[in-house]
Design a protein around this motif. Structure first.
Motif, PDB file in Angstrom:
ATOM      1  N   ASP A  89     -59.007 120.708  11.207  1.00  0.00           N
ATOM      2  CA  ASP A  89     -57.660 121.270  11.521  1.00  0.00           C
ATOM      3  C   ASP A  89     -58.100 122.145  12.375  1.00  0.00           C
ATOM      4  N   GLN A 133     -52.964 126.346  18.671  1.00  0.00           N
ATOM      5  CA  GLN A 133     -52.070 126.940  17.989  1.00  0.00           C
ATOM      6  C   GLN A 133     -53.191 128.308  18.094  1.00  0.00           C
ATOM      7  N   ARG A 166     -53.255 130.467  15.118  1.00  0.00           N
ATOM      8  CA  ARG A 166     -51.749 130.505  13.626  1.00  0.00           C
ATOM      9  C   ARG A 166     -51.575 129.035  13.142  1.00  0.00           C
ATOM     10  N   HIS A 167     -52.052 128.862  12.009  1.00  0.00           N
ATOM     11  CA  HIS A 167     -52.671 127.728  10.852  1.00  0.00           C
ATOM     12  C   HIS A 167     -50.837 127.604  10.871  1.00  0.00           C
ATOM     13  N   PRO A 168     -50.478 125.933  10.888  1.00  0.00           N
ATOM     14  CA  PRO A 168     -49.387 125.296  11.124  1.00  0.00           C
ATOM     15  C   PRO A 168     -49.230 125.161   9.179  1.00  0.00           C
ATOM     16  N   ARG A 169     -50.152 125.759   8.150  1.00  0.00           N
ATOM     17  CA  ARG A 169     -49.826 125.321   6.671  1.00  0.00           C
ATOM     18  C   ARG A 169     -50.353 126.346   6.679  1.00  0.00           C
ATOM     19  N   ASP A 170     -51.555 127.422   6.449  1.00  0.00           N
ATOM     20  CA  ASP A 170     -52.278 128.192   5.654  1.00  0.00           C
ATOM     21  C   ASP A 170     -51.264 129.962   6.743  1.00  0.00           C
TER      22      ASP A 170
END
Length: 845
Positions: A595, A604, A629-633
């Protein structure tokens, strides 16, 4: 006569007399102390070079007198420079007697640094003695003052003057003893040391004078007793007399030194001439190896028609003994090599091919040596074959080759197999176990607190412990087990004898792990001094391998390493077996790494900014802080991914992005008049900082963003500097030359060293939050003293001081009182996106 008394509540400081200094006399006193130190320290060379003990003692006494008298003269010239609004005189006996401790201390200090082998401990001891002697001289001289006032001392400056004298005295003597290793000129070494010693005396004197308070008695005009001498007469006479003594001693030292240097030069020339003569005689008398003619007669017998005199030295056989028969020489050849060597001779005779052979000989004393023979054969018409050649001793070469071979596969400190041999043997072991459906176990042994042992007792003690641990592990392993040193304080033990049942194998591995822990912890009689010290317990990670699963040796070690870290987290002196949970954690780590790599590609990351304000509370800059800025977390804090980025090297591209983003933000601020003055601080990691192109990247980002270099601030941690201080100094200096300022982050924690400030051209110190957070507590004296000291140090060095972690107004007030320049913390705002930072600037305007 004044006894030492400290300022107390009963002392009315408002009535204290105020004195003033004469700048010219102050400079004269400093010059006298430097000249005296130069004369005294120059005698060190003469003491060492003296031809007899008596002459050396004379130089020793002269040096002590010159140095002690100079210290004494400096004191009284310094006292002459200090004028009080009352009459001052001195008691003759105490005044003269105050010279004694200075002379004695100088004699002892010169005794220490005059030795042929000078240790750091010795020079420090000399510095302590010299510093105490200077202090004793000063305060005895002060006691001799006759003045219509009571004399008191402020405790802080009083003890600081003593510490300063000891510190500077140690620096001077250490320089005299150690600088010759890096500076070729003895004169420069002595000059540097003399300046340091002169400054030690002067700084102690004037620091001590700062601690002195004169409170007048009731009668300021009381008469001076007849048995005293006046201050100007005594000080002037002491200065003139000492200056004359120092001048005579300096001339004498220069003359004697030239004589000693000439004698030493002549002696060196004589020694070199003797060595050259011996070398020429040796070369003329013999050449290395044996030059010979070897013959094989038609009847198959051998002889040496000619051999050089070196035959007796190499084989222990005289050349005459081998003229008719080679049997005396062949008798020296190792029985295991004789047949092979004879066969090579016969082959050369048959083919008339050049002969070359390495073989061993056994000398009468049992010594075994390796020889290399080379020769060219020539056949005669009667069937005789003659070889002309030489034979030479190659024992050292063979030993070196064996050493190289051993070093390639063994650890040089413990002689255990190294990483290279470990993985080779481990791969073969894993293959055998998988084919047989048997189980084995690998034990990753990491010593607990080993670094603490190195820090406390030095690397020699650490090496002794590692050797002891290696011997202990040997005693609990079988010859067929794998035992290796992976590096540092890490050892590997691998065993195959655990059977075909996985649960039973795990139980046996646990028993063996307990035995390994006991071996490390309890040790044995080989190194009892190291038992029960840091490093004498271990954290062990165990990986069961074999059976139906086939994993690589590298994966086995990685799993055991993961288990070891779990044992370490549990407090050490324990073992953990790699299990499914750990495997899942490794998988999660792998996912996080993937990730993170994707985050770099997809950009990100974003920057948040924490405000930095000045003493008036005005916004003057910010520190850029990284967020993911994690797309999932969602928003991920740096503590969750920076350690992994550091470990994998991904911190370098991430850091480069942060640097570029910070420059772009500064460009945006430059476009706004109200934000044009703001600075932006950027943290850099060790991996990023020590990249060869780091400075070029910084300057490229500034150039592309078209921003003033002074608006960008690079923050480096103290732990980063431990890696390569020389490289750090070069990079920081280059950045400063280009206008970019650097700051030392978290100053005051862990590795604080004044050498950083002496070697690095930094612009700012950041006081760590661990100090600021306690300033508003009831028991804050230590933290307050540290903060004040750092702030004062920064001011004296012309550095800005920024206090981090300011959370309360009370902390802010204390820090402002300490005269910090910048402030940062939740009191002024949490890290926020740039749009949330700017309203503070607008409100301020």
């Amino acid at each position: 006569m004044h006894a030492i008394a400290f300022v107390g509540p009963e002392v009315d400081l408002a009535r204290a007399l105020q004195g003033a200094y004469s700048p010219a006399l102050v400079l004269l006193s400093v010059a006298i102390s430097i000249v005296a130190a130069f004369v005294g320290l120059q005698h060190v060379h003469l003491i060492r070079a003296a031809g007899s003990r008596g002459v050396g003692f004379v130089w020793h006494v002269m040096a002590a007198l010159a140095l002690g008298a100079g210290v004494w003269a400096m004191h009284f010239v310094g006292m002459l420079a200090f004028e009080l609004p009352v009459a001052v005189a001195y008691l003759p006996a105490l005044t003269a007697g105050s010279m004694v401790p200075a002379i004695i201390a100088a004699f002892i200090a010169l005794t220490i640094i005059g030795r042929e082998r000078v240790t750091l401990a010795g020079t420090l001891a000399g510095g302590v003695i010299m510093g105490l002697g200077i202090c004793a001289m000063h305060y005895i001289g002060m006691a001799a003052m006759v003045v219509p006032a009571d004399m008191y001392f402020r405790k802080g400056p009083f003890f600081a003057s003593i510490g300063l004298a000891i510190l500077m005295g140690s620096v001077a003597l250490s320089a005299q003893a150690m600088l010759h290793r890096i500076i070729a000129s003895p004169l420069l070494v002595t000059l540097f040391s003399a300046v340091a010693m002169g400054l030690a005396v002067s700084s102690m004197h004037y620091a001590a004078m700062e601690s002195t308070v004169y409170v007048p008695t009731s009668d300021l005009q009381q008469a001076i007793a007849a048995e005293t001498v006046s201050r100007p007469i005594l000080a002037g006479a002491a200065a003139l007399a000492t200056a004359f003594i120092l001048l005579v001693s300096l001339v004498s030292t220069q003359l004697r030194r030239r004589i000693a240097d000439a004698a030493e030069s002549a002696a060196r020339s004589e020694i070199k001439a003797g060595i050259l003569d011996d070398q020429l005689r040796t070369i003329a008398s013999r050449v290395p190896g044996v030059v010979y003619q070897f013959r094989r007669r038609p009847d198959g017998t051998y002889c040496f028609p000619y051999a050089s005199e070196a035959m007796s030295g190499v084989f222990g056989v005289s050349a005459d003994m081998a003229v008719e028969s080679a049997d005396p020489v062949f008798a020296r050849i190792h029985p295991d090599d004789l047949a092979r060597m004879v066969a090579s001779i016969e082959e050369s005779a048959h083919l008339l091919a050049p002969w070359q052979c390495q073989f061993r000989i056994l000398l009468p004393d049992g010594t075994e040596r390796w020889l290399l023979g080379n020769s060219i054969p020539r056949a005669e018409s009667d069937g005789t074959v003659n070889w002309n050649g030489f034979v030479m001793d190659v024992s050292a070469q063979r030993e070196a080759e064996e050493t190289i071979q051993r070093l390639a596969f063994h650890d040089s400190l413990t002689n255990l197999p190294n990483r290279r041999q470990l993985y080779d043997r481990l791969e073969r072991s894993a293959g055998r176990l998988q084919r047989r459906r048997q189980y084995g176990a690998l034990f990753f042994v990491d010593l607990d607190r080993f670094k603490l042992l190195n820090d406390l007792r030095g690397h020699v003690a650490g090496d002794m412990l590692l050797q002891s641990i290696a011997r202990r592990l040997v005693t609990v392993t079988e010859p067929d087990d794998i035992l290796a040193r992976l590096g540092g304080d890490e050892f590997i033990v691998a065993i195959e004898r655990l059977g075909a049942d996985e649960q039973n194998a795990s139980d046996q591995a646990g028993q063996f792990g307990r035995m390994l822990l006991a071996a490390v912890r309890d040790g044995g009689p080989d190194q009892p001094v190291l038992n029960n010290t840091p490093g004498c317990s271990a954290s062990i990670g165990i990986c069961i391998f074999g059976g139906p699963e086939r994993i690589t040796g590298e994966e086995i070690v990685r799993r055991a390493d993961t288990a070891m870290y779990n044992a370490k987290k549990a407090g050490g002196n324990a073992f953990r077996v790699f299990d499914r949970a750990m495997l899942d954690a490794m998988a999660a780590r792998h996912v996080l790494e993937e990730d993170l790599r994707a985050a770099i590609s997809a950009q990100q990351f974003e920057l948040h900014f924490q405000a930095q304000v000045d003493a008036a509370g005005h916004l003057v800059g910010a520190e850029a802080l990284l967020r993911w800025r994690h797309p999932r977390d969602g928003l991920v804090m740096p503590g969750s991914f920076i350690p992994l980025a550091e470990e994998t090297g991904l911190i370098v591209p991430i850091g480069n992005w942060v640097l570029e983003a910070a420059c772009n933000q500064l460009r945006a601020w430059q476009a706004r008049s109200e934000a044009r003055h703001l600075t932006l601080a950027v943290n850099v990691s060790a991996r990023q900082f020590y990249q060869e192109d780091f400075v070029d990247r910084v300057m490229s980002g500034i150039s592309q963003a078209e921003i003033p270099p002074a608006r960008l601030k690079i923050e480096i941690t103290e732990s980063l500097l431990l890696r390569d201080l020389l490289d750090a100094r070069t990079k920081v200096g280059t950045l400063r030359d280009h206008g970019v300022r650097c700051a030392i982050d978290d100053f005051g924690t862990g590795y604080s060293s004044l050498s950083y400030l002496a070697n690095l051209d930094v612009a700012e110190l950041k006081i760590d939050r661990s100090f600021t957070s306690k300033l508003d507590g009831a028991d804050n004296q230590k933290e307050l003293a540290i903060v004040q000291a750092i702030a004062s140090l920064g001011r004296r060095l012309g550095l800005e001081v920024c206090a981090e972690g300011v959370e309360t107004y009370a902390q802010y007030e204390v820090l402002r009182a300490a005269r910090c320049n910048l402030f940062q913390g939740y009191l002024f705002g949490k890290p926020v996106p740039v749009d949330d930072l700017m309203p503070a600037l607008t409100d301020q305007a």
